[in-house]
Design an enzyme around this catalytic site. Structure first.
Site, PDB file in Angstrom:
ATOM      1  N   ASP A  20      58.494  61.628  52.256  1.00 57.59           N
ATOM      2  CA  ASP A  20      57.584  61.935  51.155  1.00 57.59           C
ATOM      3  C   ASP A  20      56.146  61.584  51.516  1.00 57.59           C
ATOM      4  OD1 ASP A  20      57.446  62.675  48.284  1.00 57.59           O
ATOM      5  OD2 ASP A  20      56.720  60.630  48.014  1.00 57.59           O
ATOM      6  N   GLU A  70      56.841  65.955  54.497  1.00 54.91           N
ATOM      7  CA  GLU A  70      56.058  66.608  53.452  1.00 54.91           C
ATOM      8  C   GLU A  70      54.597  66.320  53.758  1.00 54.91           C
ATOM      9  OE1 GLU A  70      54.958  66.609  48.741  1.00 54.91           O
ATOM     10  OE2 GLU A  70      55.326  64.768  49.822  1.00 54.91           O
TER      11      GLU A  70
HETATM   12  C1  NOJ Z   1      55.897  64.257  46.444  1.00 52.13           C
HETATM   13  C2  NOJ Z   1      57.117  64.617  45.671  1.00 52.13           C
HETATM   14  O1  NOJ Z   1      57.548  65.890  46.052  1.00 52.13           O
HETATM   15  C3  NOJ Z   1      56.751  64.534  44.201  1.00 52.13           C
HETATM   16  O2  NOJ Z   1      57.783  65.035  43.386  1.00 52.13           O
HETATM   17  C4  NOJ Z   1      56.409  63.113  43.852  1.00 52.13           C
HETATM   18  O3  NOJ Z   1      55.947  63.039  42.532  1.00 52.13           O
HETATM   19  C5  NOJ Z   1      55.328  62.562  44.780  1.00 52.13           C
HETATM   20  N1  NOJ Z   1      55.534  62.896  46.158  1.00 52.13           N
HETATM   21  C6  NOJ Z   1      55.239  61.065  44.669  1.00 52.13           C
HETATM   22  O4  NOJ Z   1      56.337  60.476  45.318  1.00 52.13           O
END
Ligand code: NOJ
Length: 553
Positions: free
Chosen positions: A201, A243
């Site tokens: 993440d 990500e």
């Molecule tokens: C990215 C995630 O995809 C999202 O859903 C989340 O709110 C944020 N990161 C914080 O972890």
């Protein structure tokens, strides 16, 4: 190059345990429910599952606020259930990736509770503090409109703490070697329990410098190498899927010039261009985005997606392009989010138009990379805009026409199942679609099979051809004397075009992978094709039966 890098050609299916299948009837999806659906997923043909966060959490950001990294949230089951699940997946040849959310913890995490209660706590420096409110506290919010600041005062700590996301998600001080060691420990733990890697993440934020004095945070890319090294020492074929919504010139920093950092990254650049292309019927910006992201180490791979669990982020398009996408796919303010995106699911965005849905998924599956499908996409599930923020696209899976779509026997599902109308469970569900050979579900199964039979897409050299029509995208992949050609007509009208430019000098036969039909150049050497509105075709070039011709290493 050896071809057993499984992620170069996987079919990834992303799901949230909470909303997939409830086995114990408490209204909340659980691992036992998911376990019962493994054969469904195997039948669909997916070979990797990405699980959204399921660790213990107060659940204020759908689990992206973890309060215990070494446990399963009791609402979803136990560690025992988790291991049964990874074992069951393995038996069916399905790998499991899990979310790794280590940019921040929940504010209820014992580390944060300890850190805030004592300046001498060993966890104090695990977070990012400031005596005074930093000057840029009102900048850099990830959720504008909902999130007010990135620095919040904690009365107990008598200091401000930094949070890139919501105020209940204090950022970890990832520069602290103890924090880094803990991140490795977390990875090691889950690897031991059967996972093949992590969807990491918020990677740019994990590696960013943090602190009250930091105005232009530099990324500490070395950290990515540390993660990669550790992972591969522990389990050689495990991966990180990052990500990271970054501009193309930075891609190589995330993959590592020598392929020694992240194995995979989501291709946000192509994602946004793809939606613009669908909205405008102009394939050129998409072709450009594909071109700009072609270069990467051979062992690296893109994760390709259409919609995910967040809003469709259009932040990198030009203002004009963004407005075009809003106008076509999310004209109403209630459909938009955070000043930059659309929060709907794909099927309602495309008004359930099967031709356009197929076009979109066929594109996603045939661009250079590994497709990542979201649960419910395979039956064209809709959204519920009455739910706040991103929850509208996170409703439970629709299995049948039973109450609550067969998701739960409880009267109060964790989120309401979409009911009534074209996208309601009565009309859109797995059980009905299994029986209908022309359903979206069965179409998706065929698409997945076709993608698996075209490994050139994951491995080959990709060339963008010029068919002479702005609305047509034609890509050719060459790998080990085999070639695949994929052609998509984004126009709402039929088009005729000449593809001879992309074929060999003598002209080559094109075999349609879906229906076996073939086409050849005419006497003048032109290879004319006629495509209906929104039509797409995948061809094998050359004409010999692929499976007979295919050369193994
Ligand atoms: C990215 C995630 O995809 C999202 O859903 C989340 O709110 C944020 N990161 C914080 O972890």
């Amino acid at each position: 190059m050896i071809n057993d890098l499984w992620y170069k050609n996987a079919i990834v299916y992303c799901l949230s345990v909470e909303t997939f299948m409830d086995a114990n009837g408490d209204g909340i999806g659980d691992f036992q429910g998911l376990q019962r659906r493994l054969d469904y997923l195997a039948g669909l043909g997916v070979n990797a599952i990405w699980l959204m966060p399921f660790q213990t959490s107060p659940g204020r950001d759908d689990g992206y606020d973890v309060s215990d990294y070494y446990n399963v949230d009791p609402r979803y089951g136990t560690l025992g259930d988790f291991v049964e699940f990874t074992h069951g997946a393995k038996q069916r040849g399905i790998r499991v990736l899990i979310d790794l959310v280590v940019n921040h913890t929940s504010n209820e995490h014992p580390w944060f509770q300890d850190a805030r209660s004592d300046p001498n706590s060993r966890y104090r420096d695990w977070y990012v503090w400031s005596d005074k409110k930093p000057a840029n506290a009102d900048e850099g919010m990830v959720f504008p409109g909902v999130q007010k600041t990135t620095w919040t005062r904690d009365e107990k700590a008598k200091q401000y703490y930094f949070h890139r996301f919501y105020d209940f998600q204090p950022d970890l001080n990832t520069a602290n070697p103890h924090v880094q060691a803990e991140i490795l420990k977390i990875m090691g733990f889950w690897l031991q329990l059967g996972v093949s890697g992590f969807r990491m993440d918020a990677v740019p934020f994990v590696i960013a410098e943090k602190g009250p004095e930091v105005t232009k945070p530099k990324e500490q890319f070395d950290m990515l190498r540390t993660f990669r090294e550790f992972l591969q020492w522990r389990l050689g074929d495990s991966i990180i899927l990052a990500e990271a919504n970054v501009v193309p010139k930075d891609n190589v920093k995330y993959f590592g010039a020598d392929g020694d950092r992240m194995q995979m990254m989501f291709n946000f650049h192509v994602n946004q261009a793809l939606f613009y292309a669908l909205a405008s019927s102009d394939a050129r910006p998409l072709a450009k985005a594909v071109e700009e992201t072609l270069e990467h180490p051979q062992t690296a791979q893109w994760g390709l997606f259409l919609r995910n669990h967040d809003e469709l982020d259009l932040g990198r398009l030009s203002e004009k392009q963004r407005q075009k996408v809003f106008q076509e796919f999310g004209p109403d303010k209630s459909m938009q989010l955070y000043d930059r995106g659309i929060r709907r699911r794909l099927a309602p965005m495309l008004q359930g138009d099967r031709r356009r849905l197929e076009l979109a998924y066929s594109l996603m599956f045939s661009l250079p990379g590994t497709p990542v499908l979201r649960y419910g996409d395979e039956i064209a599930m809709g959204d519920d805009l009455s739910l706040p923020e991103r929850n509208c696209a996170r409703t439970p899976m629709q299995w049948s026409t039973e109450p609550h779509g067969g998701f739960t026997k409880n009267d109060k599902p964790v989120l309401p199942v979409i009911s009534g109308g074209a996208f309601g469970f009565q009309h859109t569900n797995v059980a009905d679609q299994r029986r209908d050979p022309n359903s979206m579900l069965n179409w998706m199964e065929r698409l997945i099979r076709m993608r698996k039979e075209a490994p050139e897409i994951g491995w080959g050299d990709c060339k963008i051809l010029n068919p002479g029509n702005n609305g047509v995208l034609a890509l050719r992949y060459d790998w080990r004397d085999n070639s695949v050609l994929v052609v998509h007509n984004l126009n709402a009208t039929p088009v005729e075009f000449d593809l001879s430019v992309g074929l060999g000098d003598k002209g080559e036969t094109l075999i349609d992978l879906a229906d076996g039909g073939n086409s050849e150049a005419d006497e003048t050497g032109k290879h004319r094709l006629l495509f209906e509105a929104y039509a797409y075709r995948w061809y094998r070039v050359g004409g010999l039966d692929y499976l007979l011709k295919r050369k193994e290493v």
